[in-house]
Design an enzyme around this catalytic site. Structure first.
Site, PDB file in Angstrom:
ATOM      1  CB  SER A   1       1.012  -4.041  13.499  1.00 40.57           C
ATOM      2  OG  SER A   1       1.869  -3.045  14.038  1.00 40.57           O
TER       3      SER A   1
ATOM      4  CE  LYS B   1       0.265   0.334  15.233  1.00 43.02           C
ATOM      5  NZ  LYS B   1       1.479   0.074  14.446  1.00 43.02           N
TER       6      LYS B   1
ATOM      7  CB  SER C   1       4.227  -1.690  15.192  1.00 41.26           C
ATOM      8  OG  SER C   1       3.973  -1.070  14.316  1.00 41.26           O
TER       9      SER C   1
END
Length: 381
Positions: free
Chosen positions: A121, A64, A61
């Site tokens: 997240s 991101k 993640s």
């Protein structure tokens, strides 16, 4: 008498230490568990520590960070606003892993979708934002890869916008540091990355930040964690103390505990050994310089110095500058012409140089120029 000698010796040592540049204490690889790591100062992109920093790896993640960069740029460009509504598609709602359980057709503001993506997240929120901006996640990912190339992220290929494991979705610690440095130029992102606990859906959904350093590390400002089977435990951590901003990236840790420990170790190393020095235009730089053969005897000049540098602690006191102005400046001179240079050095090493520019102009002395001057003077009487 002996006491006086001892005192004198100590005094000499203090003076020597104060006037000598101190080299950073080395950080050994044994102090980190991460197979890939880097520490940079984000303004200059100066690398303060690295280990296998260009090794291609998944980053979960932490992906991101790029998603949020494109979102913040879309807001800055006026393409979207914080308060407009984002509608979740069936595809966004189908994302697994970390999510906020979006339902098809459910709407949230851009602000709440960012909050969900950064704090919780949320994979579904990330896809919803991507589709809202570009129509499809595929088109958004294409923009992610395009932006990565612009930033010099040559180790990176994005396959999705949320970091779920996918064949060929890779980056490096170096590239994560580069996109993190770019993201934090948008200071609004810290409004989200600094949140510990919050709520969505009018209090029906509670979210907690995945970045545990928010509770334990002095100066922490963000940024993003990530964990998958392929990537292991990853993190891009940002922090600031006494004007020094740092980005620490660790990829591939075995546990979350190791991830946070490694990130803190890198940040500790940076703050213990480096400092940020803001440069300023020297007071000795004159406001004007003489021009030969011009309608004006002098022109106005300036040198814009707006940068700073990260230096080993102790070196900042050794910064020197040299003002060099061109000799025999002759007309014509236009606004923006370079008429000199200011150079900064530290311990004999060049840090940077900045051009001295003309901010007023002058024509050469000529009959026509004199006539125009006299004519304008007469008609203004």
């Amino acid at each position: 008498m002996c006491i006086k000698k001892v005192f004198s010796f100590i005094l000499v040592l203090v003076v020597l230490c104060a006037s000598t540049s101190i080299s950073p204490v080395a950080l050994s690889e044994a102090e980190l568990s991460a197979p890939s790591a880097i520490l940079i100062e984000p303004n200059s992109k100066k690398i303060l520590y690295e280990h296998n920093s260009h090794e291609q790896r998944p980053c979960a993640s932490v992906t991101k960070v790029m998603t949020m960069l494109l979102v913040m740029e879309a807001i800055d460009n006026g393409k979207i606003t914080y308060d407009e509504m984002v509608t979740s598609s069936a595809r966004a709602a189908s994302m697994g892993g970390s999510d906020i359980w979006l339902e098809e057709g459910e709407q949230m503001t851009v602000d709440d979708m960012i909050k969900a993506t950064v704090v919780a997240s949320a994979n579904d929120a990330a896809v919803a934002l991507a589709e809202h901006i570009c129509g499809t996640e595929e088109e958004f990912v294409s923009k992610m890869n395009e932006r990565a190339k612009q930033l010099g992220m040559n180790d990176t290929v994005f396959k999705n916008c949320n970091g779920l494991d996918e064949e060929g979705h890779v980056t490096s610690a170096n590239d994560v540091a580069l996109m993190s440095a770019e993201l934090i130029k948008h200071e609004k992102i810290f409004d989200y990355t600094s949140i510990w606990m919050d709520e969505l859906r009018g209090g029906k959904t509670q979210i907690v930040n995945t970045n545990k350093l928010l509770k334990t590390y002095n100066g922490i400002t963000g940024l993003k964690t990530g964990t998958t089977d392929d990537a292991g435990c990853c993190m891009s951590a940002t922090a600031e103390r006494d004007g020094l901003s740092l980005v620490a990236v660790v990829l591939g840790c075995n546990t979350g505990t190791e991830r946070f420990k490694d990130a803190a170790t890198l940040l500790d190393y940076g703050f213990a050994n480096y400092q940020f020095k803001q440069l300023a235009t020297p007071d000795e730089l004159p406001k004007q310089v003489e021009v030969k053969g011009g309608m004006d005897k002098n022109i106005d000049i300036e040198c814009k110095v707006q940068s700073g540098f990260v230096l080993p602690k102790g070196s900042a006191n050794n910064i020197e500058y040299k003002v060099s102005l061109n000799e025999n400046i002759e007309a014509p001179v236009k606004i923006g012409d370079t008429v000199g240079e200011v150079t900064y050095t530290a311990d004999g090493e060049k840090l940077a140089s900045y051009q001295v520019k003309a901010i007023s102009a002058t024509e050469p002395i000529s009959f026509g120029a004199i006539f125009n001057l006299l004519f304008n003077a007469l008609i203004s009487l």
